[in-house]
Design a protein around this motif. Structure first.
Motif, PDB file in Angstrom:
ATOM      1  N   ILE A   1      36.994  39.192  49.824  1.00  0.00           N
ATOM      2  CA  ILE A   1      37.447  39.898  48.621  1.00  0.00           C
ATOM      3  C   ILE A   1      38.822  39.383  48.180  1.00  0.00           C
ATOM      4  O   ILE A   1      39.047  39.134  47.002  1.00  0.00           O
ATOM      5  N   LEU A   2      39.713  39.180  49.163  1.00  0.00           N
ATOM      6  CA  LEU A   2      41.045  38.658  48.810  1.00  0.00           C
ATOM      7  C   LEU A   2      40.929  37.260  48.214  1.00  0.00           C
ATOM      8  O   LEU A   2      41.638  36.917  47.274  1.00  0.00           O
ATOM      9  N   SER A   3      39.998  36.455  48.759  1.00  0.00           N
ATOM     10  CA  SER A   3      39.856  35.089  48.251  1.00  0.00           C
ATOM     11  C   SER A   3      39.311  35.085  46.824  1.00  0.00           C
ATOM     12  O   SER A   3      39.443  34.098  46.109  1.00  0.00           O
ATOM     13  N   LEU A   4      38.702  36.189  46.403  1.00  0.00           N
ATOM     14  CA  LEU A   4      38.223  36.285  45.012  1.00  0.00           C
ATOM     15  C   LEU A   4      39.360  36.657  44.064  1.00  0.00           C
ATOM     16  O   LEU A   4      39.161  36.810  42.864  1.00  0.00           O
ATOM     17  N   GLY A   5      40.556  36.825  44.637  1.00  0.00           N
ATOM     18  CA  GLY A   5      41.732  37.085  43.801  1.00  0.00           C
ATOM     19  C   GLY A   5      42.050  38.563  43.627  1.00  0.00           C
ATOM     20  O   GLY A   5      42.800  38.934  42.728  1.00  0.00           O
ATOM     21  N   ALA A   6      41.496  39.407  44.505  1.00  0.00           N
ATOM     22  CA  ALA A   6      41.702  40.850  44.355  1.00  0.00           C
ATOM     23  C   ALA A   6      43.113  41.264  44.786  1.00  0.00           C
ATOM     24  O   ALA A   6      43.684  40.663  45.693  1.00  0.00           O
ATOM     25  N   THR A   7      43.635  42.279  44.118  1.00  0.00           N
ATOM     26  CA  THR A   7      44.884  42.888  44.588  1.00  0.00           C
ATOM     27  C   THR A   7      44.499  43.765  45.774  1.00  0.00           C
ATOM     28  O   THR A   7      43.314  43.987  46.037  1.00  0.00           O
TER      29      THR A   7
ATOM     30  N   GLN B   1      42.449  46.677  44.595  1.00  0.00           N
ATOM     31  CA  GLN B   1      41.069  46.272  44.253  1.00  0.00           C
ATOM     32  C   GLN B   1      40.249  46.047  45.520  1.00  0.00           C
ATOM     33  O   GLN B   1      39.083  46.404  45.587  1.00  0.00           O
TER      34      GLN B   1
ATOM     35  N   LEU C   1      45.268  29.851  51.842  1.00  0.00           N
ATOM     36  CA  LEU C   1      44.889  30.919  50.916  1.00  0.00           C
ATOM     37  C   LEU C   1      45.971  31.999  50.812  1.00  0.00           C
ATOM     38  O   LEU C   1      45.890  32.889  49.978  1.00  0.00           O
TER      39      LEU C   1
ATOM     40  N   ILE D   1      46.819  34.065  53.326  1.00  0.00           N
ATOM     41  CA  ILE D   1      46.539  35.239  54.151  1.00  0.00           C
ATOM     42  C   ILE D   1      47.171  34.981  55.509  1.00  0.00           C
ATOM     43  O   ILE D   1      46.736  34.099  56.240  1.00  0.00           O
TER      44      ILE D   1
ATOM     45  N   HIS E   1      47.935  37.896  44.986  1.00  0.00           N
ATOM     46  CA  HIS E   1      46.679  37.837  44.233  1.00  0.00           C
ATOM     47  C   HIS E   1      46.754  36.827  43.089  1.00  0.00           C
ATOM     48  O   HIS E   1      45.765  36.200  42.749  1.00  0.00           O
TER      49      HIS E   1
ATOM     50  N   ARG F   1      46.352  33.473  44.737  1.00  0.00           N
ATOM     51  CA  ARG F   1      44.979  33.245  45.232  1.00  0.00           C
ATOM     52  C   ARG F   1      43.971  33.022  44.110  1.00  0.00           C
ATOM     53  O   ARG F   1      42.860  32.574  44.372  1.00  0.00           O
ATOM     54  N   ARG F   2      44.337  33.393  42.905  1.00  0.00           N
ATOM     55  CA  ARG F   2      43.338  33.298  41.830  1.00  0.00           C
ATOM     56  C   ARG F   2      42.970  31.864  41.452  1.00  0.00           C
ATOM     57  O   ARG F   2      42.082  31.650  40.654  1.00  0.00           O
TER      58      ARG F   2
ATOM     59  N   MET G   1      36.605  30.954  48.157  1.00  0.00           N
ATOM     60  CA  MET G   1      36.280  30.616  49.541  1.00  0.00           C
ATOM     61  C   MET G   1      34.837  31.014  49.840  1.00  0.00           C
ATOM     62  O   MET G   1      34.360  32.053  49.391  1.00  0.00           O
TER      63      MET G   1
ATOM     64  N   PHE H   1      28.030  41.294  48.346  1.00  0.00           N
ATOM     65  CA  PHE H   1      28.202  42.728  48.169  1.00  0.00           C
ATOM     66  C   PHE H   1      26.840  43.384  47.998  1.00  0.00           C
ATOM     67  O   PHE H   1      25.888  42.742  47.542  1.00  0.00           O
TER      68      PHE H   1
ATOM     69  N   GLY I   1      34.256  37.885  41.050  1.00  0.00           N
ATOM     70  CA  GLY I   1      35.565  37.233  40.913  1.00  0.00           C
ATOM     71  C   GLY I   1      36.085  37.328  39.484  1.00  0.00           C
ATOM     72  O   GLY I   1      37.277  37.536  39.259  1.00  0.00           O
TER      73      GLY I   1
ATOM     74  N   ILE J   1      37.219  40.911  38.724  1.00  0.00           N
ATOM     75  CA  ILE J   1      38.520  41.165  39.359  1.00  0.00           C
ATOM     76  C   ILE J   1      39.646  40.665  38.447  1.00  0.00           C
ATOM     77  O   ILE J   1      40.697  41.273  38.336  1.00  0.00           O
ATOM     78  N   ARG J   2      39.378  39.565  37.756  1.00  0.00           N
ATOM     79  CA  ARG J   2      40.386  38.980  36.858  1.00  0.00           C
ATOM     80  C   ARG J   2      40.393  39.640  35.485  1.00  0.00           C
ATOM     81  O   ARG J   2      41.138  39.225  34.604  1.00  0.00           O
TER      82      ARG J   2
END
Lengths: 231, 365
Positions: A134-140, A143, B55, B57, B79, B82-83, B87, B95, B106, B109-110
């Motif tokens: 989820i973080l790699s998808l750019g989520a805060t 989120q 990334l 993390i 974030h 990372r955008r 990955m 999901f 993705g 999220i943006r």
């Protein structure tokens, strides 16, 4: 045998004719237990998620405490809430004793650990790498937490149902902090006890049938959700 | 796939520690837009840690700066930084929603608008051959389909850098081949740089422009794919590159471009220079070994040994023969050669290979 049969027949008559008192008791039960469940949903899901997603010293102790809390005896909760809101108690000035608010408070204390415990387990059960994904998808962070909760929605829903099922059917705390006052704090369980002690089995049976139907409905919904999620 | 000029990603002074032990030390690493870098190394070498560190993390104590485009981390809100990445893991980690919603995640999220989401998701579904699955529940898909969804989700955001952590490892060969085709097409012309953690030689050869070898958290070797695989700097890379025979030995003498190594009580000649007494590993690729019936010994190869066929194993298009000639030597033999020689287990043969076919790895200690 006659007693039971007559009781059941009379109970159905009361149900079909929508007896005022029974309707009031049922609605109050739903209102109080519904509010308590709502409080436990907010507190339980957020704290269960927060605990699952963070590492801190003493985490195991906290989780053990929550798991113990899941089986908290309602009578014990009733006793402590009563002591705290007793006229001379620390929160006596609030004048909460024998009010629906006191019942919501006590029931919320019973339901919150149940919702917290199941939510914690649900979030912790998600694959560890899902957070990274989820973080790699750019989520805060917010989120990410929201998406994890959505992934765990079925067990979280089960947690809420379990919490509601626990409080709608409990009596110990409700009778102690609510006092079973007619038209004010009288709910299905407290009314059933009272009517039984008076020998009014027909009313008691009618109330029990409603309670059983409510519990059955909850379990039916719960099972349907789980079955759907399993497919 | 490489494009010159700008860098897509730069790593400077990356140092990751767990309990005082350095588990990853990458002083410098740069990736050009469109470049594919394969990261190989034994288990626990720090490959995944490199990807997660890139990334942004930080699961462990870490130092160093990673720059993606113009954004440095630490220094940019995580974030936002990372955008520019996507990955894909070995597990597809989809999901519990429809395939469409997964690929859209993705973009949503943006905060991308609904029509734009639909356009870009449809494009990716088409590209990865899963357009018919859009409405299906993602959790009901087969392994190959799920991994296609995962790749489509990753590519939907048009990442500057795509991080792949063994994404094909659990797929069967035909599925992997077909997904590799789709991925290659999706990447070509996209400008997306790729860091691919893999254990597979074929994947590396097909996709990677460069290879980075990690061992115990350090860069052991880095270079163009073919160079690294031809001239491995460690026994791990040698076996990764398909070298079946690796012998440990010590240099007996050296001169005139030939090193004579004593290994397993025999002498093996290799092209190169080395000091007497130096510990070395000898790598011999199976396709460079010539087998002949025991009577026919005429060969120009400097290394010729008598041995016995210990095992014969059928592979996809050839046979793998293990010859015991004082040390186990692995050779590949075609069906035709097998028939001509009457090769069978227990038969005595001559095995020979040129000194130039022996790759020498000098050991430090």
């Amino acid at each position: 045998m006659d007693l039971i049969l007559t009781g059941i027949v009379e109970a159905f008559r009361l149900l079909v004719t929508l007896d005022d008192e029974i309707l009031r008791v049922t609605l109050l039960s739903l209102q109080i237990s519904g509010s308590a469940t709502l409080v436990s949903l907010v507190l339980g899901v957020s704290s269960g998620t927060a605990i699952a997603l963070s590492e801190f010293p003493g985490k195991r102790l906290v989780v053990s405490a929550i798991n113990t809390g899941m089986g908290l005896p309602p009578v014990v909760v009733g006793l402590f809430v009563t002591i705290f809101i007793w006229r001379n108690g620390p929160f006596g000035f609030l004048g909460m004793l024998y009010t629906p608010s006191a019942m919501v408070l006590a029931q919320a204390i019973i339901a919150t650990p149940i919702v917290t415990g199941i939510s914690f387990a649900a979030i912790q059960h998600l694959p560890d790498k899902l957070r990274l994904q989820i973080l790699s998808l750019g989520a805060t962070r917010a989120q990410m937490v929201w998406m994890l909760m959505r992934e765990a929605r079925l067990p979280i829903l089960a947690a809420v149902m379990a919490g509601f099922g626990g409080v709608i059917s409990e009596i110990g705390a409700s009778i102690m902090v609510g006092g079973n006052i007619k038209g004010y704090t009288r709910v299905l369980t407290t009314a059933t006890v009272m009517e039984t002690s008076r020998g009014n089995f027909d009313v008691a049976i009618a109330l029990s049938i409603i309670l059983l139907m409510l519990t059955f409905t909850i379990n039916y919904i719960l099972t349907s959700i789980q079955q759907r999620g399993g497919r | 796939m490489k494009r010159g000029g700008k860098t897509a990603l730069t790593v400077n002074g990356l140092l990751v520690e767990v309990g005082g032990t350095v588990i990853l030390n990458v002083p410098r690493l740069a990736l050009a837009p469109g470049e594919v870098l394969a990261i190989i190394g034994p288990n626990g070498a720090g490959k995944t840690t490199l990807l997660t560190s890139v990334l942004g993390i930080q699961r462990y104590k870490s130092k160093g700066i990673v720059t993606r485009g113009d954004l440095a981390f630490p220094g940019t809100p995580p974030h936002i930084y990372r955008r520019g990445f996507s990955m894909v893991f070995q597990d597809s980690l989809l999901f519990n929603a429809s395939v469409f919603d997964n690929v859209a995640s993705g973009l949503r999220i943006r905060g991308v608008g609904r029509w734009e989401v639909k356009k870009r998701v449809d494009e990716q579904l088409e590209r990865f051959g899963i357009a018919a699955l859009g409405e299906r529940r993602a959790l009901s898909l087969s392994g190959g389909e799920a991994q296609r969804v995962s790749l489509a989700r990753a590519m939907a955001t048009s990442p500057e850098v795509l991080l792949l952590d063994e994404p094909f490892a659990s797929l069967d060969t035909p599925t992997r081949e077909s997904i590799l085709d789709d991925l290659e097409r999706a990447l070509s012309g996209s400008g997306t740089a790729v860091m691919l953690v893999t254990h597979d030689r074929v994947e590396t050869l097909r996709l990677a422009d460069r290879v980075l070898v990690l061992e115990k958290g350090k860069i052991l070797q880095e270079g163009e794919t073919i160079d690294v695989l031809r001239r491995p700097a460690s026994e791990f890379v040698a076996s990764f590159a398909g070298t079946e025979t690796v012998l440990a030995g010590r240099v007996a003498r050296s001169g005139g471009g030939i090193v004579v190594v004593a290994a397993s009580g025999l002498e093996v000649e290799a092209a190169g220079e080395a000091n007497k007494g130096q510990r070395v590993a000898l790598c011999i690729r199976p396709e460079n070994i010539v087998l002949a019936s025991a009577g026919r010994t005429k060969t120009s190869a400097r290394n010729t040994y008598q041995g016995r066929v210990e095992r014969l194993m059928p592979m996809a298009h050839y046979y793998k023969a293990v010859i015991d000639c004082g040390f186990p030597l692995v050779a590949y033999v075609t069906q035709q050669s097998m028939d001509e020689m009457g090769l069978r287990e227990g038969l005595r043969v001559h095995a020979s290979f040129k000194a130039t076919s022996v790759h020498l790895i000098k050991k430090e200690h």
